[in-house]
Design a protein around this motif. Structure first.
Motif, PDB file in Angstrom:
ATOM      1  N   MET A 148       0.839  -1.181   0.000  1.00  0.00           N
ATOM      2  CA  MET A 148       0.000   0.000   0.000  1.00  0.00           C
ATOM      3  C   MET A 148       0.883   1.242   0.000  1.00  0.00           C
ATOM      4  N   LYS A 149       0.517   2.206  -0.825  1.00  0.00           N
ATOM      5  CA  LYS A 149       1.200   3.492  -0.875  1.00  0.00           C
ATOM      6  C   LYS A 149       0.170   4.581  -0.611  1.00  0.00           C
ATOM      7  N   SER A 150       0.629   5.672  -0.027  1.00  0.00           N
ATOM      8  CA  SER A 150      -0.264   6.815   0.139  1.00  0.00           C
ATOM      9  C   SER A 150       0.250   7.956  -0.722  1.00  0.00           C
ATOM     10  N   GLY A 151      -0.685   8.787  -1.159  1.00  0.00           N
ATOM     11  CA  GLY A 151      -0.320   9.886  -2.031  1.00  0.00           C
ATOM     12  C   GLY A 151      -1.364  10.977  -2.028  1.00  0.00           C
ATOM     13  N   LYS A 152      -1.169  11.943  -2.916  1.00  0.00           N
ATOM     14  CA  LYS A 152      -2.065  13.076  -3.044  1.00  0.00           C
ATOM     15  C   LYS A 152      -2.290  13.338  -4.525  1.00  0.00           C
TER      16      LYS A 152
ATOM     17  N   THR B 106      -8.263   4.196  -3.028  1.00  0.00           N
ATOM     18  CA  THR B 106      -9.318   4.606  -2.096  1.00  0.00           C
ATOM     19  C   THR B 106      -8.943   5.943  -1.473  1.00  0.00           C
ATOM     20  N   LYS B 107      -9.954   6.657  -1.033  1.00  0.00           N
ATOM     21  CA  LYS B 107      -9.731   7.952  -0.383  1.00  0.00           C
ATOM     22  C   LYS B 107      -9.396   7.719   1.086  1.00  0.00           C
ATOM     23  N   MET B 108      -8.398   8.461   1.585  1.00  0.00           N
ATOM     24  CA  MET B 108      -8.019   8.327   2.996  1.00  0.00           C
ATOM     25  C   MET B 108      -9.080   8.954   3.873  1.00  0.00           C
ATOM     26  N   ASP B 109      -9.304   8.355   5.022  1.00  0.00           N
ATOM     27  CA  ASP B 109     -10.206   8.982   5.974  1.00  0.00           C
ATOM     28  C   ASP B 109      -9.479  10.163   6.625  1.00  0.00           C
TER      29      ASP B 109
ATOM     30  N   ILE C 145      -5.677  16.313 -12.636  1.00  0.00           N
ATOM     31  CA  ILE C 145      -6.624  15.417 -13.294  1.00  0.00           C
ATOM     32  C   ILE C 145      -6.677  15.817 -14.762  1.00  0.00           C
ATOM     33  N   GLU C 146      -6.365  14.862 -15.637  1.00  0.00           N
ATOM     34  CA  GLU C 146      -6.388  15.101 -17.076  1.00  0.00           C
ATOM     35  C   GLU C 146      -7.289  14.055 -17.718  1.00  0.00           C
ATOM     36  N   ASN C 147      -8.501  14.438 -18.061  1.00  0.00           N
ATOM     37  CA  ASN C 147      -9.480  13.529 -18.662  1.00  0.00           C
ATOM     38  C   ASN C 147      -9.630  12.279 -17.801  1.00  0.00           C
ATOM     39  N   ASP C 148      -9.187  11.109 -18.292  1.00  0.00           N
ATOM     40  CA  ASP C 148      -9.336   9.870 -17.532  1.00  0.00           C
ATOM     41  C   ASP C 148      -8.066   9.478 -16.789  1.00  0.00           C
ATOM     42  N   LEU C 149      -7.024  10.305 -16.841  1.00  0.00           N
ATOM     43  CA  LEU C 149      -5.794  10.023 -16.108  1.00  0.00           C
ATOM     44  C   LEU C 149      -5.702  10.918 -14.882  1.00  0.00           C
ATOM     45  N   ILE C 150      -5.402  10.306 -13.770  1.00  0.00           N
ATOM     46  CA  ILE C 150      -5.230  11.026 -12.516  1.00  0.00           C
ATOM     47  C   ILE C 150      -3.748  10.989 -12.181  1.00  0.00           C
ATOM     48  N   ILE C 151      -3.144  12.147 -11.946  1.00  0.00           N
ATOM     49  CA  ILE C 151      -1.719  12.241 -11.645  1.00  0.00           C
ATOM     50  C   ILE C 151      -1.571  12.386 -10.138  1.00  0.00           C
ATOM     51  N   ILE C 152      -0.770  11.491  -9.560  1.00  0.00           N
ATOM     52  CA  ILE C 152      -0.646  11.375  -8.109  1.00  0.00           C
ATOM     53  C   ILE C 152       0.809  11.506  -7.702  1.00  0.00           C
ATOM     54  N   LYS C 153       1.046  12.237  -6.624  1.00  0.00           N
ATOM     55  CA  LYS C 153       2.382  12.313  -6.036  1.00  0.00           C
ATOM     56  C   LYS C 153       2.413  11.369  -4.847  1.00  0.00           C
ATOM     57  N   ILE C 154       3.320  10.399  -4.889  1.00  0.00           N
ATOM     58  CA  ILE C 154       3.489   9.429  -3.808  1.00  0.00           C
ATOM     59  C   ILE C 154       4.260  10.104  -2.681  1.00  0.00           C
ATOM     60  N   ILE C 155       3.735  10.045  -1.475  1.00  0.00           N
ATOM     61  CA  ILE C 155       4.324  10.755  -0.342  1.00  0.00           C
ATOM     62  C   ILE C 155       5.657  10.157   0.088  1.00  0.00           C
ATOM     63  N   SER C 156       5.775   8.845   0.105  1.00  0.00           N
ATOM     64  CA  SER C 156       6.974   8.205   0.656  1.00  0.00           C
ATOM     65  C   SER C 156       8.246   8.524  -0.119  1.00  0.00           C
ATOM     66  N   ASP C 157       8.160   8.611  -1.462  1.00  0.00           N
ATOM     67  CA  ASP C 157       9.377   8.851  -2.243  1.00  0.00           C
ATOM     68  C   ASP C 157       9.274  10.049  -3.190  1.00  0.00           C
TER      69      ASP C 157
ATOM     70  N   ILE D  95      -3.161   3.654  -2.308  1.00  0.00           N
ATOM     71  CA  ILE D  95      -3.107   2.852  -3.523  1.00  0.00           C
ATOM     72  C   ILE D  95      -2.777   1.414  -3.134  1.00  0.00           C
ATOM     73  N   PHE D  96      -3.635   0.512  -3.536  1.00  0.00           N
ATOM     74  CA  PHE D  96      -3.436  -0.910  -3.298  1.00  0.00           C
ATOM     75  C   PHE D  96      -3.185  -1.548  -4.659  1.00  0.00           C
ATOM     76  N   LYS D  97      -2.033  -2.224  -4.786  1.00  0.00           N
ATOM     77  CA  LYS D  97      -1.644  -2.739  -6.095  1.00  0.00           C
ATOM     78  C   LYS D  97      -1.125  -4.161  -5.962  1.00  0.00           C
ATOM     79  N   ASN D  98      -1.583  -5.039  -6.885  1.00  0.00           N
ATOM     80  CA  ASN D  98      -0.981  -6.353  -7.014  1.00  0.00           C
ATOM     81  C   ASN D  98      -0.607  -6.545  -8.477  1.00  0.00           C
ATOM     82  N   ASP D  99      -0.296  -7.743  -8.894  1.00  0.00           N
ATOM     83  CA  ASP D  99       0.201  -7.975 -10.246  1.00  0.00           C
ATOM     84  C   ASP D  99      -0.751  -7.544 -11.354  1.00  0.00           C
ATOM     85  N   ASP D 100      -2.053  -7.718 -11.148  1.00  0.00           N
ATOM     86  CA  ASP D 100      -2.990  -7.444 -12.228  1.00  0.00           C
ATOM     87  C   ASP D 100      -4.063  -6.404 -11.914  1.00  0.00           C
TER      88      ASP D 100
END
Length: 157
Positions: A1-5, A54-57, A9-21, A44-49
């Protein structure tokens, strides 16, 4: 899991800055479990496929900001973001300010210093007496003027 902000937002692409790196990633809108807005803190929850976003509380968001509060700024909408956002090597700058600097002070390279391209700015400054940087800055101005700005008035340079 990664957190970001969400920073853009560009059409259907969302650009996110990952906080950790402090990296920037793109995620398709269909991977979101909510309607994304610029400034939303996300997980952000990611696996192979599959990737799920999800939005942070509010409680997680507050503790996360306190852990990484170096270089935090607030835009005109009250959204927090980190300093010097970047995407594919391009810098995010305010379109209006960049255009003003390019047209009036472009020969001195101030618009290049503004977008944190110091080496090019120094080159403009060293050669300003030749007139070449003035001509190039007019081209820079026209290019920036034709770029579409986001909801905060920012463009990528």
């Amino acid at each position: 899991m990664k957190s970001g902000k969400i920073i853009r937002i560009e059409n259907d692409l969302i650009i996110i800055k990952i906080i950790s790196d402090n990296s920037i990633i793109e995620i398709h809108r269909s991977n979101f479990t909510f309607v994304p807005n610029v400034g939303d803190s996300i997980e952000i929850f990611k696996n192979d496929d599959e990737t799920i976003v999800t939005k942070m509380d509010q409680e997680s968001e507050t503790s996360n900001m306190n852990e990484h509060d170096d270089g935090i700024n607030i835009d005109s909408n009250g959204n927090m973001y980190t300093d010097e956002p970047e995407f594919n090597g391009k810098k995010v700058v305010n379109k209006f300010m960049y255009c003003i600097l390019a047209i009036f002070f472009g020969g001195l390279g101030l618009h290049k210093f503004y977008c944190r391209k110091k080496e090019i700015g120094l080159l403009y400054l060293a050669l300003f007496w030749t007139g070449i940087p003035w001509a190039i800055s007019i081209i820079d101005f026209i290019i920036a003027l034709t770029k579409k700005a986001d909801s905060n008035g920012n463009i990528l340079i």
